[in-house]
Design an enzyme around this catalytic site. Structure first.
Site, PDB file in Angstrom:
ATOM      1  N   LYS A  94      32.386  46.540  45.055  1.00  0.00           N
ATOM      2  CA  LYS A  94      33.623  45.801  45.304  1.00  0.00           C
ATOM      3  C   LYS A  94      34.604  46.619  46.142  1.00  0.00           C
ATOM      4  O   LYS A  94      35.312  46.079  46.988  1.00  0.00           O
ATOM      5  CB  LYS A  94      34.284  45.383  43.984  1.00  0.00           C
ATOM      6  CG  LYS A  94      33.524  44.287  43.252  1.00  0.00           C
ATOM      7  CD  LYS A  94      34.396  43.546  42.250  1.00  0.00           C
ATOM      8  CE  LYS A  94      33.643  42.356  41.651  1.00  0.00           C
ATOM      9  NZ  LYS A  94      34.412  41.675  40.594  1.00  0.00           N
ATOM     10  N   LYS A 104      22.475  34.734  45.735  1.00  0.00           N
ATOM     11  CA  LYS A 104      22.882  33.914  44.593  1.00  0.00           C
ATOM     12  C   LYS A 104      24.127  33.100  44.918  1.00  0.00           C
ATOM     13  O   LYS A 104      24.963  33.518  45.716  1.00  0.00           O
ATOM     14  CB  LYS A 104      23.088  34.781  43.347  1.00  0.00           C
ATOM     15  CG  LYS A 104      24.447  35.414  43.233  1.00  0.00           C
ATOM     16  CD  LYS A 104      24.634  36.029  41.852  1.00  0.00           C
ATOM     17  CE  LYS A 104      26.091  36.369  41.622  1.00  0.00           C
ATOM     18  NZ  LYS A 104      26.897  35.254  41.132  1.00  0.00           N
ATOM     19  N   LYS A 152      31.068  32.548  43.611  1.00  0.00           N
ATOM     20  CA  LYS A 152      32.426  32.098  43.904  1.00  0.00           C
ATOM     21  C   LYS A 152      32.957  32.780  45.145  1.00  0.00           C
ATOM     22  O   LYS A 152      33.752  32.220  45.885  1.00  0.00           O
ATOM     23  CB  LYS A 152      33.362  32.425  42.730  1.00  0.00           C
ATOM     24  CG  LYS A 152      33.123  31.570  41.505  1.00  0.00           C
ATOM     25  CD  LYS A 152      34.248  31.805  40.493  1.00  0.00           C
ATOM     26  CE  LYS A 152      33.705  32.188  39.132  1.00  0.00           C
ATOM     27  NZ  LYS A 152      33.833  33.611  38.819  1.00  0.00           N
TER      28      LYS A 152
END
Ligand code: ATP
Ligand code: MG
Length: 332
Positions: free
Chosen positions: A112, A195, A198
Site C-alpha cells: 500500500k 481479483k 474496490k
C-alpha cells in the site's frame, strides 16, 4: 458458542460481488451457529487520506449493505469501530509491545505504501496491523474468518497475544485464523486474472451491490471472454468464462459441471444474458433493502449506536484487565 469476528473497510461506496460471495454470505451463515461480532473499521479507513463527508457516508452505506445482505443486528453484534474507544486504547498498548522490525515485515504496508510513495505514507498505515490485532484481541474470539491476504496479520495478533500473556500473565485468547478454503474468489470482469477489488483502477470490471441493474447487466455483457467458443471451466486457458461460471454457480447453487452441460454448444452471449438475470435476482432485493435503510440515516445510526454499546460490554472488561496488568492506576 464459539465467538468469531470480522470486518470490512468502508473504502468505497458500494461493496462488490467478491465481498458478498467471499465474506458476507459466510458471515450470514456463521451468525446462526456462532457468537458473531461484525464491525466497520473506520479507524483503518483514515490510514490513507480521506474525505470526511465521504467517509461518513461510506460507513453508513457499508453498514446498510451488511444488514441488507442478511447480517442481523439482533443476533450478531454489529458496530462502527470508532464508536468503541477501546480499539484505539488497546492498540496503543500493543504498539508498545511490537518491534519496529517486526512491523516492518508486514507485506501489506509495503504494497500500500509503495502506491503513495513510502515517505508520504502515514505512520497509521504502518501500524495498521497492530490496530487490527487490537480489533481482534479485545473480543477474545476463537476464530477470525479472513481471506488468505490477511493471514500474516492474524499471525501478528497471535504473536502479540502470546507475548502479552507471557510477560503480564494469561489475558488473551490466542485467535485462530479461519481461512475459508471454499470461499469463491471472484475476478475482475475486464481483467479476469486480477481479483475483483474496490480499489480497481477502473469500475468497468466490478459488479457492485448498489449499482443500477442496467449498469450491471451491461458490464456482464461486456465481460472479457476468451478465444474460442466453448463454455468450459478452465482457469488457465479460459479465465474469463471460468469466472462467469464460478459466479453463476455460487449465486444459483448449481454445480459448475451442471452449468457446463447446460451451455454445451451454446454461445458466450447466452451464458452472459442468463448470468445477468441471476445476478439481478440476487442483488435487487439487497439493493432495495440497503436503500430503504439509507433513507432513514437517523434510525440506522441508532441501530449502530446500540451495536456499539453491546460491543463495549465485551471490549471494556478486556481493556480493563490489560490496563491493570501493565500497571496503569485504576481511574475510579
Ligand atoms: P480494497 O481494494 O480496499 O482492499 P477489497 O475489494 O479487496 O477492497 P476488502 O475490504 O479488502 O475488499 O475485503 C473485504 C472482504 O472481502 C475480505 O474478507 C476479502 O477476503 C473479501 N474479498 C475481497 N475481494 C474479494 C474477491 N474478489 N473475491 C472473494 N472475496 C473477496
Ligand atoms: Mg483488499
Amino acid at each position: 458458542r464459539q465467538r468469531i469476528l470480522s470486518g470490512m473497510q468502508p473504502s468505497a461506496g458500494s461493496l462488490h460481488l467478491g465481498n458478498y460471495l467471499g465474506a458476507l454470505v459466510h458471515w450470514v451463515r456463521l451468525q446462526e451457529t456462532h457468537d458473531a461480532v461484525f464491525f466497520i473499521p473506520d479507524l483503518h479507513a483514515i490510514t490513507v487520506p480521506q474525505d470526511p463527508a465521504e467517509l461518513m457516508q461510506r460507513t453508513r452505506t457499508t453498514a446498510a449493505q451488511y444488514i441488507a445482505a442478511g447480517v442481523d443486528p439482533d443476533r450478531a453484534t454489529l458496530f462502527v469501530q470508532s464508536q468503541v474507544p477501546e480499539h484505539a486504547q488497546l492498540a496503543w498498548v500493543l504498539n508498545c509491545l511490537t518491534g519496529f522490525g517486526e512491523a516492518s515485515r508486514m507485506t501489506q504496508f509495503k504494497d500500500k505504501a509503495s502506491k503513495q510513495g513510502t515517505d508520504s505514507a502515514s505512520v497509521g498505515l504502518f501500524t495498521y496491523p497492530i490496530l487490527q490485532a487490537a480489533d481482534i484481541l479485545l473480543y477474545q474470539p476463537d476464530g477470525v474468518p479472513v481471506g488468505e491476504d490477511q493471514r500474516q496479520h492474524v499471525e501478528l495478533s497471535r504473536d502479540l497475544a502470546q507475548r502479552f500473556n507471557t510477560r503480564f500473565g494469561e489475558t488473551f485468547v490466542v485467535p485462530q485464523p479461519f481461512i475459508q478454503k471454499e470461499t469463491a474468489k471472484i475476478y475482475d470482469l475486464q481483467n479476469p486474472t486480477a481479483k475483483m477489488s474496490k480499489s480497481a483502477p477502473s469500475p468497468a470490471g466490478l459488479v457492485n451491490l448498489l449499482d443500477d441493474p442496467k449498469v450491471t447487466t451491461k458490464r456482464i455483457k461486456s465481460a472479457v471472454t476468451d478465444a474460442g467458443t466453448e463454455i468450459r471451466f478452465d482457469r488457465e486457458e479460459k479465465p474469463g468464462i471460468s469466472n462467469l461460471l464460478a459466479i453463476f454457480s455460487s449465486l444459483s447453487g448449481r454445480s459448475i459441471a451442471e452449468l457446463e452441460d447446460e451451455y454445451a454448444g451454446r454461445m458466450y452471449g447466452h451464458l452472459k444474458v442468463d448470468l445477468a438475470d441471476v445476478v439481478a435476482e440476487t442483488l435487487t432485493p439487497i439493493r432495495n433493502r440497503a436503500e430503504e435503510l439509507l433513507s432513514d440515516p437517523a434510525e440506522l445510526d441508532r441501530l449502530l449506536a446500540k451495536g456499539a454499546a453491546k460491543a463495549r460490554e465485551l471490549a471494556a472488561p478486556t481493556l480493563a484487565e490489560v490496563y491493570a496488568r501493565v500497571g496503569f492506576l485504576p481511574a475510579a
